[in-house]
Design a protein around this motif. Structure first.
Motif, PDB file in Angstrom:
ATOM      1  N   ASP A   1      -1.239   4.647   1.547  1.00  9.43           N
ATOM      2  CA  ASP A   1      -2.640   4.740   1.416  1.00  9.43           C
ATOM      3  C   ASP A   1      -3.319   3.929   2.517  1.00  9.43           C
ATOM      4  OD1 ASP A   1      -5.240   4.018   0.868  1.00  9.43           O
ATOM      5  OD2 ASP A   1      -4.704   3.517  -1.422  1.00  9.43           O
TER       6      ASP A   1
ATOM      7  N   ALA B   1      -6.227   3.549   3.541  1.00  9.72           N
ATOM      8  CA  ALA B   1      -7.445   2.652   3.491  1.00  9.72           C
ATOM      9  C   ALA B   1      -7.168   1.347   2.751  1.00  9.72           C
ATOM     10  CB  ALA B   1      -8.533   3.326   2.518  1.00  9.72           C
ATOM     11  N   CYS B   2      -6.131   1.326   1.948  1.00 10.07           N
ATOM     12  CA  CYS B   2      -5.424   0.295   1.536  1.00 10.07           C
ATOM     13  C   CYS B   2      -4.990  -0.851   2.510  1.00 10.07           C
ATOM     14  CB  CYS B   2      -4.400   0.395   0.618  1.00 10.07           C
ATOM     15  SG  CYS B   2      -3.523  -1.174  -0.080  1.00 10.07           S
TER      16      CYS B   2
ATOM     17  N   CYS C   1       0.924  -1.128   0.109  1.00 12.47           N
ATOM     18  CA  CYS C   1      -0.081  -0.064   0.150  1.00 12.47           C
ATOM     19  C   CYS C   1       0.804   1.173  -0.006  1.00 12.47           C
ATOM     20  CB  CYS C   1      -1.035  -0.009   1.271  1.00 12.47           C
ATOM     21  SG  CYS C   1      -2.024  -1.456   1.392  1.00 12.47           S
TER      22      CYS C   1
ATOM     23  N   THR D   1       2.650  10.633   3.814  1.00 13.19           N
ATOM     24  CA  THR D   1       1.758  10.926   2.709  1.00 13.19           C
ATOM     25  C   THR D   1       1.870   9.759   1.564  1.00 13.19           C
ATOM     26  OG1 THR D   1       3.353  12.482   1.694  1.00 13.19           O
ATOM     27  CG2 THR D   1       1.976  13.616   3.005  1.00 13.19           C
TER      28      THR D   1
ATOM     29  N   ASP E   1       3.736   3.928  -1.778  1.00  5.94           N
ATOM     30  CA  ASP E   1       3.932   4.335  -2.873  1.00  5.94           C
ATOM     31  C   ASP E   1       5.446   4.213  -3.161  1.00  5.94           C
ATOM     32  OD1 ASP E   1       4.701   5.928  -5.289  1.00  5.94           O
ATOM     33  OD2 ASP E   1       3.539   7.694  -4.696  1.00  5.94           O
TER      34      ASP E   1
END
Length: 576
Positions: free
Chosen positions: A555, A557-558, A529, A552, A531
Protein backbone atom coordinates in the motif's frame (compact mmCIF):
# COMPACT_ATOMS: atom_id res chain seq x y z
CA UNK A 1 92.27 -30.26 -21.37
CA UNK A 2 91.20 -29.12 -17.91
CA UNK A 3 88.74 -31.24 -16.03
CA UNK A 4 85.65 -29.25 -15.22
CA UNK A 5 84.24 -29.73 -11.74
CA UNK A 6 80.97 -31.58 -11.55
CA UNK A 7 78.03 -29.35 -10.82
CA UNK A 8 77.08 -29.54 -7.18
CA UNK A 9 73.89 -31.41 -6.45
CA UNK A 10 71.33 -29.84 -4.15
CA UNK A 11 71.33 -31.32 -0.69
CA UNK A 12 68.51 -33.58 0.43
CA UNK A 13 67.50 -30.90 2.95
CA UNK A 14 67.08 -28.35 0.17
CA UNK A 15 65.06 -30.79 -1.93
CA UNK A 16 62.79 -31.59 1.01
CA UNK A 17 62.24 -27.89 1.60
CA UNK A 18 61.37 -27.32 -2.07
CA UNK A 19 58.85 -30.18 -1.94
CA UNK A 20 57.34 -28.78 1.25
CA UNK A 21 57.04 -25.32 -0.29
CA UNK A 22 55.29 -26.77 -3.34
CA UNK A 23 52.80 -28.39 -0.97
CA UNK A 24 52.44 -25.15 1.00
CA UNK A 25 51.66 -23.12 -2.12
CA UNK A 26 49.31 -25.81 -3.44
CA UNK A 27 47.34 -25.80 -0.17
CA UNK A 28 46.97 -22.01 -0.26
CA UNK A 29 45.86 -22.11 -3.91
CA UNK A 30 43.47 -25.04 -3.31
CA UNK A 31 39.87 -24.04 -3.85
CA UNK A 32 40.59 -20.87 -5.82
CA UNK A 33 37.51 -20.19 -7.94
CA UNK A 34 35.35 -22.80 -6.21
CA UNK A 35 33.39 -20.44 -3.98
CA UNK A 36 31.74 -17.03 -3.97
CA UNK A 37 32.37 -14.13 -1.57
CA UNK A 38 30.92 -14.70 1.90
CA UNK A 39 30.48 -12.50 4.99
CA UNK A 40 31.55 -10.61 6.91
CA UNK A 41 33.78 -8.51 4.65
CA UNK A 42 34.19 -10.18 1.27
CA UNK A 43 30.84 -9.26 -0.38
CA UNK A 44 31.12 -5.52 0.30
CA UNK A 45 34.61 -5.35 -1.22
CA UNK A 46 33.55 -7.29 -4.31
CA UNK A 47 30.44 -5.12 -4.68
CA UNK A 48 32.68 -2.04 -4.75
CA UNK A 49 35.14 -3.68 -7.18
CA UNK A 50 32.31 -4.79 -9.47
CA UNK A 51 30.89 -1.27 -9.47
CA UNK A 52 34.31 0.05 -10.54
CA UNK A 53 34.50 -2.38 -13.45
CA UNK A 54 30.92 -1.80 -14.57
CA UNK A 55 30.92 2.01 -14.35
CA UNK A 56 34.56 2.84 -15.01
CA UNK A 57 34.49 5.06 -11.87
CA UNK A 58 37.44 3.76 -9.85
CA UNK A 59 38.11 6.62 -7.46
CA UNK A 60 35.17 6.28 -5.05
CA UNK A 61 34.03 2.79 -4.07
CA UNK A 62 30.30 2.16 -3.89
CA UNK A 63 28.21 -0.33 -1.95
CA UNK A 64 25.12 -0.46 -4.10
CA UNK A 65 23.85 3.07 -4.61
CA UNK A 66 25.81 4.49 -1.64
CA UNK A 67 29.42 5.54 -1.36
CA UNK A 68 31.44 3.10 0.73
CA UNK A 69 33.58 5.25 3.02
CA UNK A 70 34.73 2.72 5.61
CA UNK A 71 37.94 1.69 3.81
CA UNK A 72 40.22 3.22 1.14
CA UNK A 73 39.74 2.05 -2.44
CA UNK A 74 43.16 0.38 -2.80
CA UNK A 75 42.11 -3.19 -2.01
CA UNK A 76 39.04 -2.93 -4.25
CA UNK A 77 41.31 -1.67 -7.04
CA UNK A 78 43.36 -4.83 -6.72
CA UNK A 79 40.25 -7.01 -6.96
CA UNK A 80 38.92 -5.05 -9.93
CA UNK A 81 42.29 -5.24 -11.68
CA UNK A 82 42.42 -8.99 -11.04
CA UNK A 83 38.98 -9.33 -12.63
CA UNK A 84 40.18 -7.38 -15.66
CA UNK A 85 42.98 -9.95 -16.01
CA UNK A 86 41.09 -13.21 -15.41
CA UNK A 87 37.46 -12.28 -16.15
CA UNK A 88 35.91 -14.32 -13.33
CA UNK A 89 34.90 -12.84 -9.98
CA UNK A 90 35.15 -16.16 -8.13
CA UNK A 91 38.79 -16.33 -9.18
CA UNK A 92 39.75 -12.70 -8.99
CA UNK A 93 38.32 -11.73 -5.60
CA UNK A 94 40.77 -14.04 -3.77
CA UNK A 95 43.86 -13.30 -5.87
CA UNK A 96 45.08 -10.20 -3.96
CA UNK A 97 45.09 -12.09 -0.63
CA UNK A 98 46.76 -15.14 -2.16
CA UNK A 99 49.51 -13.13 -3.84
CA UNK A 100 50.05 -11.06 -0.68
CA UNK A 101 50.40 -14.27 1.35
CA UNK A 102 52.98 -15.67 -1.08
CA UNK A 103 54.85 -12.35 -1.01
CA UNK A 104 54.83 -12.42 2.81
CA UNK A 105 56.23 -15.95 2.85
CA UNK A 106 59.05 -14.97 0.48
CA UNK A 107 59.89 -11.82 2.43
CA UNK A 108 59.95 -13.81 5.67
CA UNK A 109 62.33 -16.32 4.09
CA UNK A 110 64.61 -13.67 2.61
CA UNK A 111 64.68 -11.57 5.78
CA UNK A 112 65.67 -14.61 7.85
CA UNK A 113 68.25 -15.70 5.29
CA UNK A 114 69.93 -12.32 5.38
CA UNK A 115 69.82 -12.01 9.17
CA UNK A 116 70.95 -15.59 9.82
CA UNK A 117 71.18 -18.29 7.12
CA UNK A 118 69.16 -20.49 4.79
CA UNK A 119 68.43 -23.13 7.39
CA UNK A 120 66.93 -20.52 9.71
CA UNK A 121 64.98 -19.09 6.76
CA UNK A 122 63.35 -22.49 6.16
CA UNK A 123 62.18 -22.64 9.75
CA UNK A 124 60.85 -19.07 9.53
CA UNK A 125 58.71 -19.58 6.45
CA UNK A 126 57.31 -22.92 7.60
CA UNK A 127 56.74 -21.58 11.10
CA UNK A 128 54.73 -18.70 9.67
CA UNK A 129 52.70 -20.99 7.42
CA UNK A 130 51.59 -23.36 10.17
CA UNK A 131 50.06 -20.59 12.31
CA UNK A 132 46.30 -20.86 11.87
CA UNK A 133 45.59 -17.16 11.38
CA UNK A 134 48.04 -16.83 8.51
CA UNK A 135 46.48 -19.60 6.43
CA UNK A 136 42.96 -18.48 7.25
CA UNK A 137 43.57 -14.91 6.09
CA UNK A 138 45.48 -16.10 3.02
CA UNK A 139 42.29 -17.88 1.94
CA UNK A 140 39.95 -14.99 2.74
CA UNK A 141 39.38 -11.89 0.63
CA UNK A 142 39.83 -9.38 3.41
CA UNK A 143 42.11 -6.36 3.37
CA UNK A 144 44.30 -7.68 6.18
CA UNK A 145 46.42 -10.11 4.14
CA UNK A 146 47.32 -7.39 1.63
CA UNK A 147 48.10 -5.09 4.57
CA UNK A 148 50.44 -7.75 5.98
CA UNK A 149 52.15 -8.02 2.60
CA UNK A 150 52.84 -4.28 2.67
CA UNK A 151 53.92 -4.14 6.32
CA UNK A 152 56.24 -7.12 5.86
CA UNK A 153 57.76 -5.49 2.77
CA UNK A 154 58.36 -2.37 4.85
CA UNK A 155 59.97 -4.44 7.64
CA UNK A 156 62.14 -6.22 5.08
CA UNK A 157 63.43 -2.87 3.78
CA UNK A 158 64.03 -1.50 7.28
CA UNK A 159 65.89 -4.62 8.39
CA UNK A 160 68.13 -4.47 5.33
CA UNK A 161 68.88 -0.83 6.05
CA UNK A 162 69.14 -0.72 9.84
CA UNK A 163 70.74 -4.09 10.54
CA UNK A 164 72.51 -4.97 7.30
CA UNK A 165 73.07 -1.58 5.72
CA UNK A 166 73.17 1.20 5.17
CA UNK A 167 70.93 0.56 2.18
CA UNK A 168 69.08 3.74 1.29
CA UNK A 169 67.21 2.14 -1.58
CA UNK A 170 65.77 -0.47 0.78
CA UNK A 171 64.93 2.30 3.26
CA UNK A 172 63.05 4.28 0.60
CA UNK A 173 61.19 1.13 -0.47
CA UNK A 174 60.23 0.47 3.15
CA UNK A 175 58.81 3.98 3.55
CA UNK A 176 56.95 3.71 0.24
CA UNK A 177 55.48 0.32 1.25
CA UNK A 178 54.39 1.79 4.59
CA UNK A 179 52.63 4.56 2.68
CA UNK A 180 50.85 2.10 0.39
CA UNK A 181 49.92 0.05 3.47
CA UNK A 182 48.44 3.15 5.08
CA UNK A 183 46.08 3.74 2.14
CA UNK A 184 45.27 0.03 2.08
CA UNK A 185 44.27 0.09 5.73
CA UNK A 186 45.03 3.00 8.04
CA UNK A 187 47.57 1.19 10.24
CA UNK A 188 50.03 0.52 7.41
CA UNK A 189 52.46 3.04 8.91
CA UNK A 190 53.21 0.73 11.85
CA UNK A 191 56.53 -0.66 10.48
CA UNK A 192 58.00 2.83 10.79
CA UNK A 193 57.74 2.43 14.56
CA UNK A 194 60.84 0.25 14.24
CA UNK A 195 62.79 3.47 13.75
CA UNK A 196 61.97 4.33 17.38
CA UNK A 197 63.47 1.01 18.45
CA UNK A 198 66.55 1.66 16.37
CA UNK A 199 67.04 5.18 17.77
CA UNK A 200 66.91 3.78 21.28
CA UNK A 201 69.42 1.10 20.31
CA UNK A 202 71.83 3.61 18.77
CA UNK A 203 71.56 5.84 21.83
CA UNK A 204 72.70 2.95 24.02
CA UNK A 205 75.23 1.62 21.47
CA UNK A 206 76.51 4.69 19.59
CA UNK A 207 79.39 2.83 17.95
CA UNK A 208 77.36 -0.12 16.63
CA UNK A 209 77.42 -0.66 12.85
CA UNK A 210 74.59 0.68 10.73
CA UNK A 211 73.51 3.86 8.97
CA UNK A 212 74.70 7.07 10.51
CA UNK A 213 74.14 10.72 9.71
CA UNK A 214 73.21 11.11 6.07
CA UNK A 215 70.96 13.08 3.77
CA UNK A 216 69.27 9.76 3.02
CA UNK A 217 67.13 10.01 6.15
CA UNK A 218 65.20 12.76 4.41
CA UNK A 219 63.83 10.08 2.08
CA UNK A 220 61.42 8.97 4.83
CA UNK A 221 58.73 11.60 4.35
CA UNK A 222 58.71 11.92 0.53
CA UNK A 223 58.85 8.13 0.06
CA UNK A 224 56.02 7.61 2.55
CA UNK A 225 53.91 10.36 0.97
CA UNK A 226 54.57 8.88 -2.46
CA UNK A 227 53.11 5.61 -1.20
CA UNK A 228 50.01 7.30 0.21
CA UNK A 229 49.64 9.30 -3.01
CA UNK A 230 48.72 6.08 -4.81
CA UNK A 231 45.20 6.75 -3.56
CA UNK A 232 45.24 10.09 -1.71
CA UNK A 233 46.66 11.89 -4.77
CA UNK A 234 43.66 11.21 -7.02
CA UNK A 235 41.29 11.82 -4.10
CA UNK A 236 42.74 15.25 -3.29
CA UNK A 237 42.69 16.23 -6.96
CA UNK A 238 39.02 15.29 -7.11
CA UNK A 239 38.30 17.31 -3.95
CA UNK A 240 39.98 20.37 -5.45
CA UNK A 241 38.15 20.08 -8.76
CA UNK A 242 34.71 18.99 -7.57
CA UNK A 243 32.81 20.85 -4.80
CA UNK A 244 30.20 18.05 -4.59
CA UNK A 245 29.08 17.85 -0.90
CA UNK A 246 28.79 14.07 -1.21
CA UNK A 247 32.47 13.83 -2.12
CA UNK A 248 33.44 16.15 0.75
CA UNK A 249 31.39 14.07 3.20
CA UNK A 250 33.03 10.89 1.89
CA UNK A 251 36.53 12.31 2.48
CA UNK A 252 35.66 13.50 6.00
CA UNK A 253 34.15 10.13 6.91
CA UNK A 254 37.14 8.14 5.69
CA UNK A 255 40.02 10.41 6.66
CA UNK A 256 38.79 11.33 10.15
CA UNK A 257 35.96 9.18 11.52
CA UNK A 258 37.24 5.87 10.14
CA UNK A 259 40.84 6.53 11.27
CA UNK A 260 41.44 8.65 14.36
CA UNK A 261 37.92 8.49 15.78
CA UNK A 262 37.65 4.77 15.17
CA UNK A 263 40.94 4.13 16.95
CA UNK A 264 40.45 6.44 19.93
CA UNK A 265 36.70 6.05 20.43
CA UNK A 266 35.63 2.87 18.63
CA UNK A 267 31.87 2.33 18.46
CA UNK A 268 31.92 -1.47 18.16
CA UNK A 269 34.08 -4.58 18.71
CA UNK A 270 34.88 -3.48 22.27
CA UNK A 271 37.28 -5.88 23.98
CA UNK A 272 39.43 -5.79 27.16
CA UNK A 273 43.03 -4.58 27.09
CA UNK A 274 44.46 -8.12 27.25
CA UNK A 275 42.32 -9.37 24.32
CA UNK A 276 45.24 -9.84 21.90
CA UNK A 277 47.05 -12.14 24.30
CA UNK A 278 44.06 -14.45 23.90
CA UNK A 279 44.19 -14.05 20.12
CA UNK A 280 47.89 -14.90 20.01
CA UNK A 281 47.35 -17.94 22.24
CA UNK A 282 44.60 -19.35 20.00
CA UNK A 283 44.85 -17.97 16.47
CA UNK A 284 48.63 -18.34 16.36
CA UNK A 285 48.53 -22.04 17.21
CA UNK A 286 50.63 -24.15 17.06
CA UNK A 287 53.37 -21.50 17.22
CA UNK A 288 52.00 -20.11 20.47
CA UNK A 289 52.60 -23.50 22.12
CA UNK A 290 56.33 -22.76 21.95
CA UNK A 291 56.13 -19.41 23.76
CA UNK A 292 57.09 -20.87 27.18
CA UNK A 293 60.46 -21.77 25.65
CA UNK A 294 60.76 -18.85 23.22
CA UNK A 295 60.10 -15.99 25.65
CA UNK A 296 62.99 -16.79 28.06
CA UNK A 297 65.35 -17.41 25.13
CA UNK A 298 64.34 -14.09 23.54
CA UNK A 299 64.85 -12.31 26.85
CA UNK A 300 68.38 -13.66 27.19
CA UNK A 301 69.31 -12.61 23.65
CA UNK A 302 67.84 -9.14 24.12
CA UNK A 303 69.79 -8.72 27.36
CA UNK A 304 72.95 -9.73 25.53
CA UNK A 305 72.24 -6.89 23.12
CA UNK A 306 71.54 -8.75 19.88
CA UNK A 307 70.01 -5.98 17.73
CA UNK A 308 68.14 -8.48 15.55
CA UNK A 309 65.99 -9.60 18.46
CA UNK A 310 65.80 -6.13 20.01
CA UNK A 311 64.38 -4.56 16.85
CA UNK A 312 62.06 -7.39 15.77
CA UNK A 313 60.61 -8.17 19.19
CA UNK A 314 60.56 -4.54 20.27
CA UNK A 315 58.50 -3.73 17.19
CA UNK A 316 56.09 -6.61 17.90
CA UNK A 317 55.64 -5.26 21.43
CA UNK A 318 54.92 -1.76 20.12
CA UNK A 319 52.31 -3.13 17.70
CA UNK A 320 50.71 -5.12 20.50
CA UNK A 321 50.54 -2.04 22.73
CA UNK A 322 49.24 0.13 19.89
CA UNK A 323 46.26 -2.11 19.17
CA UNK A 324 45.63 -2.96 22.84
CA UNK A 325 45.28 0.74 23.67
CA UNK A 326 42.24 1.10 21.37
CA UNK A 327 38.88 0.03 22.85
CA UNK A 328 37.85 -1.49 19.49
CA UNK A 329 39.60 -4.76 18.73
CA UNK A 330 39.30 -7.52 16.14
CA UNK A 331 41.48 -10.60 15.98
CA UNK A 332 42.84 -9.73 12.53
CA UNK A 333 44.30 -6.39 13.65
CA UNK A 334 47.34 -8.02 15.27
CA UNK A 335 48.22 -10.14 12.21
CA UNK A 336 50.98 -7.78 10.87
CA UNK A 337 53.13 -8.74 13.89
CA UNK A 338 53.09 -12.46 13.06
CA UNK A 339 55.82 -12.51 10.33
CA UNK A 340 58.23 -10.63 12.61
CA UNK A 341 57.52 -13.12 15.39
CA UNK A 342 58.22 -15.99 12.98
CA UNK A 343 61.56 -14.43 11.96
CA UNK A 344 62.55 -13.94 15.61
CA UNK A 345 61.55 -17.50 16.51
CA UNK A 346 63.23 -19.21 13.54
CA UNK A 347 66.84 -19.32 14.88
CA UNK A 348 65.61 -21.13 17.98
CA UNK A 349 63.35 -23.71 16.33
CA UNK A 350 66.04 -26.21 15.39
CA UNK A 351 67.10 -26.45 19.02
CA UNK A 352 63.56 -26.55 20.36
CA UNK A 353 62.58 -29.35 18.00
CA UNK A 354 65.29 -31.49 19.55
CA UNK A 355 63.55 -31.24 22.93
CA UNK A 356 61.35 -34.19 23.78
CA UNK A 357 58.77 -32.01 25.54
CA UNK A 358 58.37 -29.73 22.51
CA UNK A 359 58.00 -32.72 20.20
CA UNK A 360 55.31 -34.26 22.39
CA UNK A 361 53.46 -30.95 22.50
CA UNK A 362 53.49 -30.54 18.71
CA UNK A 363 52.55 -34.15 18.11
CA UNK A 364 49.73 -33.74 20.61
CA UNK A 365 48.52 -30.70 18.65
CA UNK A 366 48.35 -32.74 15.43
CA UNK A 367 46.58 -35.58 17.22
CA UNK A 368 44.08 -33.18 18.82
CA UNK A 369 43.43 -31.63 15.41
CA UNK A 370 42.84 -35.11 14.01
CA UNK A 371 40.47 -36.12 16.80
CA UNK A 372 38.48 -32.89 16.42
CA UNK A 373 38.06 -33.42 12.67
CA UNK A 374 37.14 -37.07 13.12
CA UNK A 375 34.55 -36.22 15.77
CA UNK A 376 32.99 -33.35 13.81
CA UNK A 377 33.15 -35.37 10.59
CA UNK A 378 31.45 -38.35 12.21
CA UNK A 379 28.70 -36.09 13.51
CA UNK A 380 28.26 -34.50 10.07
CA UNK A 381 27.98 -37.87 8.32
CA UNK A 382 25.45 -39.16 10.85
CA UNK A 383 23.58 -35.86 11.23
CA UNK A 384 24.07 -35.19 14.91
CA UNK A 385 26.25 -33.28 17.38
CA UNK A 386 28.00 -29.99 16.74
CA UNK A 387 27.60 -30.20 12.95
CA UNK A 388 23.83 -30.65 13.17
CA UNK A 389 23.38 -27.79 15.65
CA UNK A 390 25.31 -25.35 13.50
CA UNK A 391 23.64 -26.47 10.26
CA UNK A 392 20.23 -25.96 11.85
CA UNK A 393 21.20 -22.54 13.19
CA UNK A 394 22.39 -21.42 9.74
CA UNK A 395 19.53 -23.05 7.77
CA UNK A 396 21.96 -25.33 5.91
CA UNK A 397 20.39 -28.27 4.10
CA UNK A 398 21.32 -31.43 5.99
CA UNK A 399 22.19 -33.17 2.72
CA UNK A 400 25.32 -30.99 2.62
CA UNK A 401 26.68 -32.42 5.86
CA UNK A 402 27.76 -35.92 4.76
CA UNK A 403 30.14 -34.74 1.98
CA UNK A 404 31.74 -32.22 4.35
CA UNK A 405 31.89 -34.90 7.01
CA UNK A 406 33.76 -37.32 4.77
CA UNK A 407 36.30 -34.63 3.94
CA UNK A 408 36.85 -34.05 7.64
CA UNK A 409 37.12 -37.77 8.35
CA UNK A 410 39.60 -38.20 5.50
CA UNK A 411 41.86 -35.40 6.69
CA UNK A 412 41.53 -36.51 10.32
CA UNK A 413 42.53 -40.04 9.38
CA UNK A 414 45.46 -38.70 7.35
CA UNK A 415 46.63 -36.69 10.37
CA UNK A 416 46.48 -39.82 12.52
CA UNK A 417 48.58 -41.58 9.87
CA UNK A 418 51.10 -38.74 10.04
CA UNK A 419 51.38 -39.12 13.80
CA UNK A 420 51.89 -42.89 13.51
CA UNK A 421 54.35 -42.61 10.62
CA UNK A 422 56.48 -39.60 11.57
CA UNK A 423 56.18 -40.17 15.31
CA UNK A 424 58.08 -38.14 17.85
CA UNK A 425 61.27 -37.74 15.84
CA UNK A 426 59.62 -35.68 13.08
CA UNK A 427 56.87 -33.90 14.98
CA UNK A 428 57.68 -30.60 13.23
CA UNK A 429 57.16 -32.18 9.81
CA UNK A 430 53.86 -33.64 11.03
CA UNK A 431 52.69 -30.13 11.94
CA UNK A 432 53.57 -28.77 8.49
CA UNK A 433 51.91 -31.62 6.59
CA UNK A 434 48.78 -31.54 8.76
CA UNK A 435 48.47 -27.81 8.03
CA UNK A 436 48.80 -28.55 4.30
CA UNK A 437 45.97 -31.09 4.63
CA UNK A 438 43.84 -28.66 6.67
CA UNK A 439 43.94 -25.84 4.13
CA UNK A 440 43.56 -28.21 1.17
CA UNK A 441 40.40 -29.64 2.75
CA UNK A 442 39.16 -26.12 3.59
CA UNK A 443 39.59 -24.94 0.00
CA UNK A 444 38.55 -28.04 -1.94
CA UNK A 445 35.93 -29.61 0.31
CA UNK A 446 34.39 -27.58 3.11
CA UNK A 447 34.01 -24.12 1.60
CA UNK A 448 32.65 -25.18 -1.83
CA UNK A 449 30.06 -27.43 -0.16
CA UNK A 450 28.91 -24.68 2.23
CA UNK A 451 29.17 -21.90 -0.35
CA UNK A 452 25.48 -21.79 -1.42
CA UNK A 453 24.59 -20.97 2.17
CA UNK A 454 27.49 -18.79 3.28
CA UNK A 455 27.39 -16.69 0.08
CA UNK A 456 23.55 -16.49 0.06
CA UNK A 457 23.54 -17.77 -3.55
CA UNK A 458 20.99 -20.48 -2.68
CA UNK A 459 18.36 -18.10 -1.36
CA UNK A 460 18.95 -15.68 -4.25
CA UNK A 461 18.55 -18.54 -6.74
CA UNK A 462 15.17 -19.22 -5.13
CA UNK A 463 14.29 -15.54 -5.54
CA UNK A 464 15.12 -15.60 -9.26
CA UNK A 465 13.10 -18.76 -9.81
CA UNK A 466 10.10 -17.38 -7.94
CA UNK A 467 9.81 -13.96 -9.60
CA UNK A 468 10.81 -15.06 -13.11
CA UNK A 469 13.19 -13.53 -15.67
CA UNK A 470 10.95 -10.58 -16.59
CA UNK A 471 10.48 -9.26 -13.08
CA UNK A 472 12.53 -6.55 -11.39
CA UNK A 473 13.87 -6.82 -7.86
CA UNK A 474 14.42 -4.15 -5.22
CA UNK A 475 15.93 -4.57 -1.76
CA UNK A 476 15.09 -3.15 1.67
CA UNK A 477 17.28 -3.74 4.76
CA UNK A 478 19.55 -5.92 2.66
CA UNK A 479 22.97 -7.47 3.21
CA UNK A 480 25.88 -7.15 0.82
CA UNK A 481 25.97 -10.82 -0.11
CA UNK A 482 22.33 -10.70 -1.21
CA UNK A 483 22.86 -7.74 -3.52
CA UNK A 484 26.05 -9.26 -4.89
CA UNK A 485 24.22 -12.43 -5.90
CA UNK A 486 21.72 -10.57 -8.11
CA UNK A 487 22.33 -10.33 -11.85
CA UNK A 488 21.45 -7.82 -13.16
CA UNK A 489 22.06 -6.03 -9.90
CA UNK A 490 18.87 -5.32 -7.98
CA UNK A 491 17.69 -1.82 -7.16
CA UNK A 492 18.53 -0.68 -3.66
CA UNK A 493 17.47 2.31 -1.62
CA UNK A 494 20.54 2.76 0.51
CA UNK A 495 22.43 0.51 2.89
CA UNK A 496 23.10 2.63 5.98
CA UNK A 497 20.00 4.80 5.58
CA UNK A 498 17.21 4.35 8.14
CA UNK A 499 14.75 1.66 7.09
CA UNK A 500 11.88 4.16 7.09
CA UNK A 501 13.61 6.19 4.37
CA UNK A 502 14.36 3.03 2.40
CA UNK A 503 10.66 2.13 2.44
CA UNK A 504 9.66 5.55 1.14
CA UNK A 505 11.94 5.22 -1.90
CA UNK A 506 10.99 1.56 -2.36
CA UNK A 507 7.31 2.48 -2.42
CA UNK A 508 7.88 5.11 -5.11
CA UNK A 509 9.91 2.60 -7.13
CA UNK A 510 7.23 -0.11 -6.82
CA UNK A 511 4.46 2.33 -7.77
CA UNK A 512 6.03 2.86 -11.20
CA UNK A 513 5.36 -0.76 -12.21
CA UNK A 514 3.73 -2.78 -9.41
CA UNK A 515 2.93 -5.76 -11.65
CA UNK A 516 6.58 -6.48 -12.45
CA UNK A 517 8.40 -5.27 -9.36
CA UNK A 518 9.17 -7.21 -6.21
CA UNK A 519 10.87 -6.31 -2.94
CA UNK A 520 13.36 -8.53 -1.09
CA UNK A 521 13.04 -7.63 2.59
CA UNK A 522 14.55 -8.67 5.91
CA UNK A 523 11.66 -10.19 7.86
CA UNK A 524 12.03 -7.98 10.93
CA UNK A 525 12.09 -4.87 8.72
CA UNK A 526 8.85 -5.70 6.85
CA UNK A 527 6.52 -2.71 6.58
CA UNK A 528 3.10 -2.72 8.29
CA UNK A 529 1.81 -1.43 4.96
CA UNK A 530 2.49 -4.79 3.29
CA UNK A 531 -0.22 -7.39 2.79
CA UNK A 532 1.18 -10.17 4.98
CA UNK A 533 -0.97 -12.78 3.24
CA UNK A 534 0.81 -12.05 -0.05
CA UNK A 535 4.39 -12.12 1.27
CA UNK A 536 6.55 -15.14 0.55
CA UNK A 537 9.03 -16.53 3.08
CA UNK A 538 11.79 -17.17 0.57
CA UNK A 539 14.40 -18.61 2.91
CA UNK A 540 17.22 -17.97 5.35
CA UNK A 541 20.85 -17.03 4.82
CA UNK A 542 23.59 -16.04 7.27
CA UNK A 543 21.17 -16.32 10.20
CA UNK A 544 18.69 -13.86 8.66
CA UNK A 545 15.19 -14.65 7.41
CA UNK A 546 14.08 -13.09 4.13
CA UNK A 547 10.73 -12.38 2.53
CA UNK A 548 9.56 -11.49 -0.95
CA UNK A 549 6.85 -8.87 -1.36
CA UNK A 550 5.08 -8.44 -4.73
CA UNK A 551 4.61 -4.82 -5.72
CA UNK A 552 0.85 -5.27 -5.82
CA UNK A 553 0.86 -6.19 -2.12
CA UNK A 554 2.32 -2.88 -0.92
CA UNK A 555 0.00 0.00 0.00
CA UNK A 556 2.00 2.95 -1.32
CA UNK A 557 -0.22 5.57 0.29
CA UNK A 558 0.16 3.82 3.64
CA UNK A 559 3.95 3.90 3.30
CA UNK A 560 3.86 7.66 2.75
CA UNK A 561 1.77 8.12 5.90
CA UNK A 562 3.52 5.58 8.14
CA UNK A 563 7.18 5.79 7.18
CA UNK A 564 7.04 9.46 6.24
CA UNK A 565 5.96 10.41 9.73
CA UNK A 566 8.30 8.11 11.68
CA UNK A 567 12.03 7.93 11.18
CA UNK A 568 13.19 4.97 13.23
CA UNK A 569 16.83 5.92 12.74
CA UNK A 570 17.72 2.23 12.40
CA UNK A 571 19.39 1.05 9.25
CA UNK A 572 19.61 -2.54 10.69
CA UNK A 573 23.21 -2.62 9.49
CA UNK A 574 26.26 -3.29 11.64
CA UNK A 575 29.17 -2.50 9.39
CA UNK A 576 32.64 -3.80 10.22
Amino acid sequence: MPVLPKPSRPSSTSLRFVVLMVLVVASLVAGLGLRSPSPPDEPRFVLAARHMVQTGQWLLPHRGSELYAEKPATFMWLQAAAYKLVGDWNLSFLLPSLLAALLTLWLTWDMSRRLWNRQVARYAVLGLFVCIQFGLMAKRAQIDMVLVGMTTLALWGLVRHLLLGPNWGAFALACFAAGVGTVTKGVGFLPLLMLLQWLGWRWRHPHSPGPGRSWGWWLLLPAFLAGTAVWLGPLFLALLQDPDPQLQAYARELLFKQTGTRYANAWHHHQPFWYYLQVMATMWLPGSLLLPWLVPAWWRRCRRGDPRYVLLLGWVLLVLLFFSASPGKREVYILPALPAMAVAAAPLLAGLLRRTGVRWLLLGYVLLLAVAMLAIGYGAVHGDGWALRNATKRAIDLSVLPPVGWWLIGVGAACVALVLTLRLRRAGLAVVLSTVLLWSMYGLGAMPALDPYSSASRVMDKVRTHIGPEAQLGMVAWREQNLLQTDPQAADFGFKRPVAEQWQDAARWVAEDPQRRWLFVLDKAMSPCADRAATVAIGSANRNNWQLLPGTALDVACVARTHGAVDDGDSTQDDD
